[in-house]
Enzyme design. Structure first.
Site, PDB file in Angstrom:
ATOM      1  N   ASN A 171      14.010  12.477   0.470  1.00 23.63           N
ATOM      2  CA  ASN A 171      14.180  13.864   0.007  1.00 23.63           C
ATOM      3  C   ASN A 171      13.796  14.925   1.042  1.00 23.63           C
ATOM      4  OD1 ASN A 171      11.510  13.194  -0.353  1.00 23.63           O
ATOM      5  ND2 ASN A 171      11.291  14.178  -2.335  1.00 23.63           N
ATOM      6  N   LYS A 194      10.514   4.755  10.991  1.00 25.89           N
ATOM      7  CA  LYS A 194      11.599   4.065  10.265  1.00 25.89           C
ATOM      8  C   LYS A 194      12.066   5.090   9.229  1.00 25.89           C
ATOM      9  CE  LYS A 194      13.567   1.808   6.880  1.00 25.89           C
ATOM     10  NZ  LYS A 194      14.652   2.696   6.460  1.00 25.89           N
ATOM     11  N   ASP A 249       7.264   3.605  -5.516  1.00 25.06           N
ATOM     12  CA  ASP A 249       6.449   2.404  -5.769  1.00 25.06           C
ATOM     13  C   ASP A 249       6.396   1.437  -4.590  1.00 25.06           C
ATOM     14  OD1 ASP A 249       5.953   3.348  -8.224  1.00 25.06           O
ATOM     15  OD2 ASP A 249       7.275   1.945  -9.308  1.00 25.06           O
ATOM     16  N   THR A 250       7.393   1.531  -3.712  1.00 22.99           N
ATOM     17  CA  THR A 250       7.405   0.682  -2.509  1.00 22.99           C
ATOM     18  C   THR A 250       6.045   0.777  -1.815  1.00 22.99           C
ATOM     19  OG1 THR A 250       9.635   1.564  -2.241  1.00 22.99           O
ATOM     20  CG2 THR A 250       8.805   0.201  -0.462  1.00 22.99           C
ATOM     21  N   GLU A 266       1.570   8.593   0.293  1.00 22.85           N
ATOM     22  CA  GLU A 266       1.890   9.698  -0.614  1.00 22.85           C
ATOM     23  C   GLU A 266       3.033   9.218  -1.484  1.00 22.85           C
ATOM     24  OE1 GLU A 266       0.268  12.341  -1.133  1.00 22.85           O
ATOM     25  OE2 GLU A 266      -1.011  12.517   0.629  1.00 22.85           O
ATOM     26  N   CYS A 300       8.705  15.295  -4.996  1.00 20.00           N
ATOM     27  CA  CYS A 300       7.538  14.583  -5.534  1.00 20.00           C
ATOM     28  C   CYS A 300       6.744  15.514  -6.435  1.00 20.00           C
ATOM     29  CB  CYS A 300       6.672  14.052  -4.400  1.00 20.00           C
ATOM     30  SG  CYS A 300       6.195  15.302  -3.224  1.00 20.00           S
ATOM     31  N   THR A 301       6.687  16.802  -6.086  1.00 19.89           N
ATOM     32  CA  THR A 301       5.900  17.750  -6.872  1.00 19.89           C
ATOM     33  C   THR A 301       6.756  18.568  -7.834  1.00 19.89           C
ATOM     34  OG1 THR A 301       6.076  19.328  -5.076  1.00 19.89           O
ATOM     35  CG2 THR A 301       4.056  18.028  -5.157  1.00 19.89           C
TER      36      THR A 301
HETATM   37  P1  NAP Z   1      11.361   4.782  -1.600  1.00 18.69           P
HETATM   38  O1  NAP Z   1      12.505   4.074  -2.230  1.00 18.69           O
HETATM   39  O2  NAP Z   1       9.988   4.294  -1.866  1.00 18.69           O
HETATM   40  O3  NAP Z   1      11.668   4.776  -0.034  1.00 18.69           O
HETATM   41  C1  NAP Z   1      10.803   5.401   0.865  1.00 18.69           C
HETATM   42  C2  NAP Z   1      10.963   4.787   2.233  1.00 18.69           C
HETATM   43  O4  NAP Z   1      10.562   3.420   2.212  1.00 18.69           O
HETATM   44  C3  NAP Z   1      12.395   4.787   2.762  1.00 18.69           C
HETATM   45  O5  NAP Z   1      12.358   5.090   4.130  1.00 18.69           O
HETATM   46  C4  NAP Z   1      12.827   3.359   2.538  1.00 18.69           C
HETATM   47  O6  NAP Z   1      13.864   2.954   3.409  1.00 18.69           O
HETATM   48  C5  NAP Z   1      11.550   2.623   2.851  1.00 18.69           C
HETATM   49  N1  NAP Z   1      11.452   1.255   2.337  1.00 18.69           N
HETATM   50  C6  NAP Z   1      12.144   0.660   1.346  1.00 18.69           C
HETATM   51  N2  NAP Z   1      11.712  -0.608   1.179  1.00 18.69           N
HETATM   52  C7  NAP Z   1      10.737  -0.822   2.086  1.00 18.69           C
HETATM   53  C8  NAP Z   1       9.895  -1.916   2.403  1.00 18.69           C
HETATM   54  N3  NAP Z   1       9.961  -3.073   1.759  1.00 18.69           N
HETATM   55  N4  NAP Z   1       8.992  -1.755   3.387  1.00 18.69           N
HETATM   56  C9  NAP Z   1       8.885  -0.607   4.063  1.00 18.69           C
HETATM   57  N5  NAP Z   1       9.651   0.479   3.804  1.00 18.69           N
HETATM   58  C10 NAP Z   1      10.559   0.369   2.823  1.00 18.69           C
HETATM   59  O7  NAP Z   1      11.379   6.327  -2.008  1.00 18.69           O
HETATM   60  P2  NAP Z   1      12.597   7.358  -1.982  1.00 18.69           P
HETATM   61  O8  NAP Z   1      13.559   7.008  -3.071  1.00 18.69           O
HETATM   62  O9  NAP Z   1      13.105   7.523  -0.593  1.00 18.69           O
HETATM   63  O10 NAP Z   1      11.840   8.721  -2.348  1.00 18.69           O
HETATM   64  C11 NAP Z   1      11.561   9.089  -3.667  1.00 18.69           C
HETATM   65  C12 NAP Z   1      10.118   8.819  -4.019  1.00 18.69           C
HETATM   66  O11 NAP Z   1       9.259   9.416  -3.060  1.00 18.69           O
HETATM   67  C13 NAP Z   1       9.718   9.432  -5.337  1.00 18.69           C
HETATM   68  O12 NAP Z   1       8.946   8.509  -6.057  1.00 18.69           O
HETATM   69  C14 NAP Z   1       8.886  10.637  -4.937  1.00 18.69           C
HETATM   70  O13 NAP Z   1       7.992  11.079  -5.924  1.00 18.69           O
HETATM   71  C15 NAP Z   1       8.224  10.149  -3.706  1.00 18.69           C
HETATM   72  N6  NAP Z   1       7.775  11.249  -2.858  1.00 18.69           N
HETATM   73  C16 NAP Z   1       6.435  11.447  -2.719  1.00 18.69           C
HETATM   74  C17 NAP Z   1       5.961  12.476  -1.938  1.00 18.69           C
HETATM   75  C18 NAP Z   1       4.493  12.694  -1.767  1.00 18.69           C
HETATM   76  O14 NAP Z   1       4.113  13.266  -0.754  1.00 18.69           O
HETATM   77  N7  NAP Z   1       3.648  12.258  -2.685  1.00 18.69           N
HETATM   78  C19 NAP Z   1       6.855  13.314  -1.273  1.00 18.69           C
HETATM   79  C20 NAP Z   1       8.217  13.094  -1.430  1.00 18.69           C
HETATM   80  C21 NAP Z   1       8.665  12.032  -2.219  1.00 18.69           C
HETATM   81  P3  NAP Z   1      15.378   2.790   2.875  1.00 18.69           P
HETATM   82  O15 NAP Z   1      15.851   4.172   2.573  1.00 18.69           O
HETATM   83  O16 NAP Z   1      16.087   2.169   4.018  1.00 18.69           O
HETATM   84  O17 NAP Z   1      15.328   1.916   1.664  1.00 18.69           O
END
Ligand code: NAP
Length: 498
Positions: A171, A194, A249-250, A266, A300-301
């Site tokens: 995002n 990455k 959750d990853t 985060e 996220c927020t």
């Molecule tokens: P995500 O599915 O957890 O992916 C995040 C990153 O992890 C991507 O770069 C993804 O790569 C990578 N990834 C996937 N599988 C992995 C593995 N096994 N090992 C290492 N890296 C791996 O999250 P998203 O869908 O991109 O983002 C949405 C989530 O982020 C929401 O839950 C949101 O609340 C959270 N978020 C939190 C914050 C905060 O600061 N608290 C800020 C923004 C977003 P690929 O794209 O190649 O799968």
């Protein structure tokens, strides 16, 4: 105007596939494979990136280790100077980077530019802050601890951790990458990025700005490929000294697998917006709409649940609905308020939550409408605790309203969540607001405004499943260093001067 993949960015592209960045050069992967990035709006392949191999990751980490050793000895002011240069380049090339954000993650065009400019500002601020924080250490004398004389002098300073692995989410693929890269570099670390698959091409363009700024070879690298394929190899790599991850959750799975290294995680949120009887309802409604629906709820927020006192609920819902009715829905190129969500599977997930609420009797304030990845904004009233929407983050333009009869009920709902990122409260009574802030178990509580990450130097952290460690420029610099002490042992406590 320069376009993505052309002009100074021409080196990034070979044929149809964007290259990855290793040891100061743009390279093709020996895998011969690529990963397609689907445009969320057209639902057709937009870009392709290299699917890097494990061997390539090994090489990147080896080069990163070597480069870090020299970088740690590079004067702090020089490190800051290079970061300032990168910040200028990022802003100069905001248009092609923003173009990628529009095509890869359907971010409205104006917001895409804002993300890049904010990232440049973050890099500069980080360079300045780093010079101050890292330019001073501590001096301690032994005689303050019982039983000690004045013969031990301790010099404590902050030293880098080594190789930092940065994994941002889709995002904010640029902003949440530089929020890891800049503190890591100013503190003398090297960085392996990455990027998320959706957002990878924007991230590669951003990395090229660091390349153009003239950072040493190997200090910054960027490996692409699906997280599900190379993620584990990266996060469990013995050459990695710290992981800074933002995502869902990853991150919980990574925390369980990673070795004994510092982690900055985060993760997700289910930020509650608590609206009391004495709240300014116009202000609350405006914030519910902005907080709930900006970037189609993919923040996220984002406000992810509204907890409103029954006596003012009708008024609030009516005001929110009239604003929702005015929202524009369509492509990001037209700067629509609501744009397609990032993937088809995200849209399906959101639809699942909506259908569960429908089946259990929530009141739909608007008709549910979806075309491809585009979901029209939807407010669901009278949501109850037995519905999935009360607890799960939709990451889409769908917002549940839970009516409460006591403030305690609202706080209880908030604290019963697995998440604990932010929360917000609307009231004119500052004493009540402070007490509620104290009672809400979240990393941050906003008073009379929607939750938000930033300004980027504010501390930002989540409790429970929302993460570990704290972000924000100062916190990240500190987190990416460790304390090193040198103790001078004097033969005698002091001279006797007479
Ligand atoms: P995500 O599915 O957890 O992916 C995040 C990153 O992890 C991507 O770069 C993804 O790569 C990578 N990834 C996937 N599988 C992995 C593995 N096994 N090992 C290492 N890296 C791996 O999250 P998203 O869908 O991109 O983002 C949405 C989530 O982020 C929401 O839950 C949101 O609340 C959270 N978020 C939190 C914050 C905060 O600061 N608290 C800020 C923004 C977003 P690929 O794209 O190649 O799968």
């Amino acid at each position: 105007m320069a376009m993505a993949g052309s002009g100074v960015f021409g080196d990034l592209l070979e044929g149809e596939v964007y290259k990855y960045y290793s040891d100061g050069e743009w390279r093709k992967s020996s895998s011969g494979k690529s990963v397609a990035i689907i445009n969320p709006t057209t639902r057709k392949p937009q870009y392709k990136v290299q699917a890097c191999t494990q061997e390539e990751v090994n090489k990147v980490i080896d080069a990163s280790k070597v480069a870090q050793k020299a970088w740690a000895k590079t004067p702090l002011w020089k490190r800051a100077e290079l970061l300032h240069r990168a910040a200028v380049l990022l802003k100069e090339h905001k248009a092609p980077i923003a173009e990628c954000l529009v095509k890869e993650i359907a971010k409205p065009a104006k917001d895409a530019v804002t993300e890049v400019v904010r990232s440049g500002d973050l890099v500069s601020y980080c360079a300045e802050e780093g010079v101050r924080i890292l330019g001073a250490g501590k001096f301690l004398v032994s005689d303050s601890f019982p039983g000690n004389d004045r013969n031990k002098l301790c010099l404590a300073s902050k030293v880098p951790l080594g190789v930092i692995l940065a994994i941002p989410p889709f995002n904010y693929p640029v902003n949440l990458a530089v929020s890891k890269i800049a503190p890591a570099l100013i503190a003398g670390n090297s960085i392996v990025l990455k990027p998320p698959t959706q957002g990878a091409v924007a991230a590669l363009h951003m990395v090229h700005c660091f390349h153009l700024a003239g950072f040493p070879k190997g200090l910054i690298s960027c490996v692409t490929g699906k997280g599900s394929e190379i993620g584990d190899f990266l996060t469990m790599h013995p050459g990695v000294n710290c992981i800074s991850f933002t995502g869902g959750d990853t991150g919980i799975a990574i925390s369980k697998k990673a070795g004994m290294i510092p982690l900055q995680m985060e993760l997700g949120g289910k930020d509650a917006c608590l609206i009391l009887e004495d709240a300014d309802i116009d202000l609350a409604a405006a914030n519910v709409v902005k907080g709930g629906f900006s970037y189609s709820g993919q923040r996220c927020t984002a406000v992810k649940v509204v907890l409103v006192m029954e006596s003012v609920a009708d008024a609030l819902v009516e005001k929110v609905n009239s604003k929702v009715a005015k929202m524009t829905v369509g492509p990001p190129e037209d700067n629509c308020d609501i744009t397609p969500v990032v993937t088809e599977s995200s849209a399906n997930f959101i639809e699942g939550l909506v259908m569960d609420a429908k089946q259990k009797g929530a009141k739909f304030c608007q008709e549910y409408r979806r075309e491809g990845n585009l979901i029209w904004p939807l407010l669901l009233d009278h949501v109850r605790a037995d519905m999935r929407l009360a607890w799960e983050e939709p990451f889409g333009p769908v917002l549940p309203v839970i009516r409460i009869t006591t403030v305690e009920e609202g706080i209880h709902h908030c604290n019963a969540s697995n998440f604990g990122l932010q929360g917000c409260v609307f009231t004119k009574d500052i004493n009540k607001a402070m007490m509620i802030s104290d009672a809400m178990e979240t990393g941050t509580v906003q008073i009379n405004s929607a939750p938000a990450r930033g300004p980027d130097h504010f501390p930002f952290q989540g409790l429970r499943d929302s993460g570990i460690g704290s972000q924000g420029i100062t916190n990240s610099i500190e987190m990416m260093t460790k304390v090193k002490s040198t103790v001078i042992n004097l033969p005698t406590p002091s001279f006797t001067m007479g």
